[in-house]
Design a protein around this motif. Structure first.
Motif, PDB file in Angstrom:
ATOM      1  N   LEU A  17       0.870  -1.174   0.000  1.00  0.00           N
ATOM      2  CA  LEU A  17       0.000   0.000   0.000  1.00  0.00           C
ATOM      3  C   LEU A  17       0.906   1.223   0.000  1.00  0.00           C
ATOM      4  N   ARG A  18       0.838   2.017  -1.069  1.00  0.00           N
ATOM      5  CA  ARG A  18       1.781   3.118  -1.280  1.00  0.00           C
ATOM      6  C   ARG A  18       1.176   4.432  -0.796  1.00  0.00           C
ATOM      7  N   PHE A  19       1.788   5.011   0.212  1.00  0.00           N
ATOM      8  CA  PHE A  19       1.330   6.267   0.807  1.00  0.00           C
ATOM      9  C   PHE A  19       2.187   7.427   0.318  1.00  0.00           C
ATOM     10  N   VAL A  20       1.559   8.457  -0.216  1.00  0.00           N
ATOM     11  CA  VAL A  20       2.271   9.704  -0.476  1.00  0.00           C
ATOM     12  C   VAL A  20       2.515  10.405   0.854  1.00  0.00           C
ATOM     13  N   VAL A  21       3.716  10.950   1.019  1.00  0.00           N
ATOM     14  CA  VAL A  21       4.045  11.744   2.201  1.00  0.00           C
ATOM     15  C   VAL A  21       4.603  13.081   1.739  1.00  0.00           C
ATOM     16  N   ASP A  22       4.008  14.150   2.232  1.00  0.00           N
ATOM     17  CA  ASP A  22       4.409  15.511   1.880  1.00  0.00           C
ATOM     18  C   ASP A  22       5.789  15.807   2.467  1.00  0.00           C
ATOM     19  N   THR A  23       6.748  16.124   1.623  1.00  0.00           N
ATOM     20  CA  THR A  23       8.114  16.356   2.094  1.00  0.00           C
ATOM     21  C   THR A  23       8.284  17.681   2.846  1.00  0.00           C
ATOM     22  N   SER A  24       7.271  18.542   2.829  1.00  0.00           N
ATOM     23  CA  SER A  24       7.401  19.823   3.530  1.00  0.00           C
ATOM     24  C   SER A  24       7.001  19.730   4.996  1.00  0.00           C
ATOM     25  N   VAL A  25       6.445  18.582   5.435  1.00  0.00           N
ATOM     26  CA  VAL A  25       6.027  18.469   6.827  1.00  0.00           C
ATOM     27  C   VAL A  25       7.172  17.950   7.676  1.00  0.00           C
ATOM     28  N   SER A  26       7.077  18.199   8.975  1.00  0.00           N
ATOM     29  CA  SER A  26       8.110  17.772   9.911  1.00  0.00           C
ATOM     30  C   SER A  26       7.437  17.194  11.148  1.00  0.00           C
ATOM     31  N   LEU A  27       8.227  16.850  12.146  1.00  0.00           N
ATOM     32  CA  LEU A  27       7.663  16.302  13.373  1.00  0.00           C
ATOM     33  C   LEU A  27       6.725  17.307  14.035  1.00  0.00           C
ATOM     34  N   PRO A  28       5.611  16.825  14.598  1.00  0.00           N
ATOM     35  CA  PRO A  28       5.340  15.432  14.956  1.00  0.00           C
ATOM     36  C   PRO A  28       4.767  14.566  13.830  1.00  0.00           C
ATOM     37  N   TYR A  29       4.609  15.122  12.622  1.00  0.00           N
ATOM     38  CA  TYR A  29       3.958  14.370  11.548  1.00  0.00           C
ATOM     39  C   TYR A  29       4.923  13.447  10.811  1.00  0.00           C
ATOM     40  N   HIS A  43       3.844   8.325   9.497  1.00  0.00           N
ATOM     41  CA  HIS A  43       4.487   7.018   9.389  1.00  0.00           C
ATOM     42  C   HIS A  43       3.702   5.974  10.169  1.00  0.00           C
ATOM     43  N   GLN A  44       3.336   6.306  11.406  1.00  0.00           N
ATOM     44  CA  GLN A  44       2.618   5.339  12.241  1.00  0.00           C
ATOM     45  C   GLN A  44       1.242   5.032  11.685  1.00  0.00           C
ATOM     46  N   LEU A  45       0.535   6.062  11.193  1.00  0.00           N
ATOM     47  CA  LEU A  45      -0.778   5.831  10.597  1.00  0.00           C
ATOM     48  C   LEU A  45      -0.668   4.907   9.396  1.00  0.00           C
ATOM     49  N   GLY A  46       0.328   5.138   8.547  1.00  0.00           N
ATOM     50  CA  GLY A  46       0.505   4.289   7.378  1.00  0.00           C
ATOM     51  C   GLY A  46       0.773   2.845   7.754  1.00  0.00           C
ATOM     52  N   LEU A  47       1.654   2.635   8.745  1.00  0.00           N
ATOM     53  CA  LEU A  47       1.959   1.271   9.179  1.00  0.00           C
ATOM     54  C   LEU A  47       0.720   0.587   9.749  1.00  0.00           C
ATOM     55  N   ARG A  73      -1.591  10.022 -11.471  1.00  0.00           N
ATOM     56  CA  ARG A  73      -0.833   9.116 -12.340  1.00  0.00           C
ATOM     57  C   ARG A  73      -0.732   7.701 -11.770  1.00  0.00           C
ATOM     58  N   GLY A  74      -1.233   7.520 -10.557  1.00  0.00           N
ATOM     59  CA  GLY A  74      -1.158   6.199  -9.953  1.00  0.00           C
ATOM     60  C   GLY A  74       0.209   5.855  -9.407  1.00  0.00           C
ATOM     61  N   GLN A  75       1.049   6.868  -9.111  1.00  0.00           N
ATOM     62  CA  GLN A  75       2.366   6.613  -8.547  1.00  0.00           C
ATOM     63  C   GLN A  75       2.276   6.176  -7.084  1.00  0.00           C
ATOM     64  N   ALA A  76       1.116   6.392  -6.486  1.00  0.00           N
ATOM     65  CA  ALA A  76       0.849   5.941  -5.123  1.00  0.00           C
ATOM     66  C   ALA A  76      -0.655   5.719  -4.999  1.00  0.00           C
ATOM     67  N   ASP A  77      -1.048   5.036  -3.925  1.00  0.00           N
ATOM     68  CA  ASP A  77      -2.461   4.721  -3.727  1.00  0.00           C
ATOM     69  C   ASP A  77      -3.234   5.848  -3.059  1.00  0.00           C
ATOM     70  N   LEU A  78      -2.632   6.481  -2.067  1.00  0.00           N
ATOM     71  CA  LEU A  78      -3.391   7.444  -1.265  1.00  0.00           C
ATOM     72  C   LEU A  78      -2.461   8.348  -0.480  1.00  0.00           C
ATOM     73  N   ILE A  79      -3.056   9.408   0.039  1.00  0.00           N
ATOM     74  CA  ILE A  79      -2.401  10.248   1.036  1.00  0.00           C
ATOM     75  C   ILE A  79      -3.408  10.474   2.140  1.00  0.00           C
ATOM     76  N   CYS A  80      -2.966  10.410   3.391  1.00  0.00           N
ATOM     77  CA  CYS A  80      -3.861  10.597   4.531  1.00  0.00           C
ATOM     78  C   CYS A  80      -3.485  11.872   5.292  1.00  0.00           C
ATOM     79  N   GLY A  81      -4.505  12.461   5.927  1.00  0.00           N
ATOM     80  CA  GLY A  81      -4.272  13.686   6.679  1.00  0.00           C
ATOM     81  C   GLY A  81      -4.447  14.943   5.863  1.00  0.00           C
ATOM     82  N   TYR A  82      -5.323  14.891   4.877  1.00  0.00           N
ATOM     83  CA  TYR A  82      -5.586  16.042   4.010  1.00  0.00           C
ATOM     84  C   TYR A  82      -7.078  16.340   3.973  1.00  0.00           C
TER      85      TYR A  82
END
Length: 229
Positions: A17-29, A43-47, A73-82
């Motif tokens: 299951l491929r999760f997109v992760v926004d590279t501009s976010v930082s901890l705690p996300y 990371h924890q939500l995806g796992l 384009r189907g490079q990933a399945d989903l992104i969560c937290g949007y």
């Protein structure tokens, strides 16, 4: 002699299951190391979600402005937290996974805004590529953005007195204060918006929305999904 064991594509349930992760976010996300997501709430939500679905989680770091294209384009399945207002596109949206509390923070040495209209024309620390629906609607062309690459940059600009105001999430501000010791004097934050966050599912993903929602619902019920932003 070699024997090929390739019998065609794996069934959807066996594929990662491929999760997109926004590279501009930082901890705690999110915490990235050498370009790979290593920890954080995303990371924890995806796992947890992948495990619930019997899949392996794979994280695909993507710059914020390219997220829509990556999903289309189907490079990933989903992104969560949007929220759908932040991410226009032909996606399927899941049930809520969290609530986002968007705050305007103001340095204590500057006059605090009494209403949103007081911010007209004032530079406000914002993250490049991110939408701020409430201020866009209230201020229109008088919404003066001062874009930085991430939320950490916004706090640095506040501390350096480059801007008087910035927009951050409640959980990010709490993390900075409670874990990292951010102690810049601020006025009480102004709540701009409370938004339900969901998962945006690519139309090219083999994962059915119903199955995604059922997994999220089960996580809500057992208490494993209780993230606030």
């Amino acid at each position: 002699m070699s024997i090929s064991l390739a019998w065609g594509p794996l069934p959807a349930w066996a594929e990662p299951l491929r999760f997109v992760v926004d590279t501009s976010v930082s901890l705690p996300y999110a915490k990235f190391e050498k370009g790979e997501l290593k920890s954080g709430l995303s990371h924890q939500l995806g796992l947890d979600l992948a495990k619930r679905l019997g899949r392996e989680a794979v994280f695909v770091p993507v710059a914020r402005k390219r997220i829509t294209a990556a999903l289309e384009r189907g490079q990933a399945d989903l992104i969560c937290g949007y929220a759908s207002a932040w991410l226009p596109g032909p996606f399927q949206w899941s049930q809520p996974v969290a609530q986002h509390f968007e705050l305007l923070i103001t340095r204590a040495d500057m006059p605090p805004p009494q209403r949103l209209e007081d911010l007209a024309g004032q530079a406000i620390g914002t993250i490049a590529g991110f939408r701020y629906v409430t201020l866009e609607r209230q201020l229109g062309l008088k919404f003066s953005r001062d874009d930085g690459p991430d939320a950490e940059a916004l706090l640095r600009r506040l501390a350096a007195k480059r801007v008087a105001h910035a927009i951050v999430s409640r959980s990010y501000l709490d993390y900075q204060r409670q874990v990292l010791g951010f102690d810049l004097a601020l006025h009480p934050p102004l709540l701009l918006e409370k938004t339900d966050l969901r998962c945006a599912l690519s139309l090219k993903s083999a994962l059915p929305l119903k199955q995604l929602d059922e997994a999220l619902q089960a996580m809500h019920k057992d208490g494993s999904l209780h993230i606030q932003h």
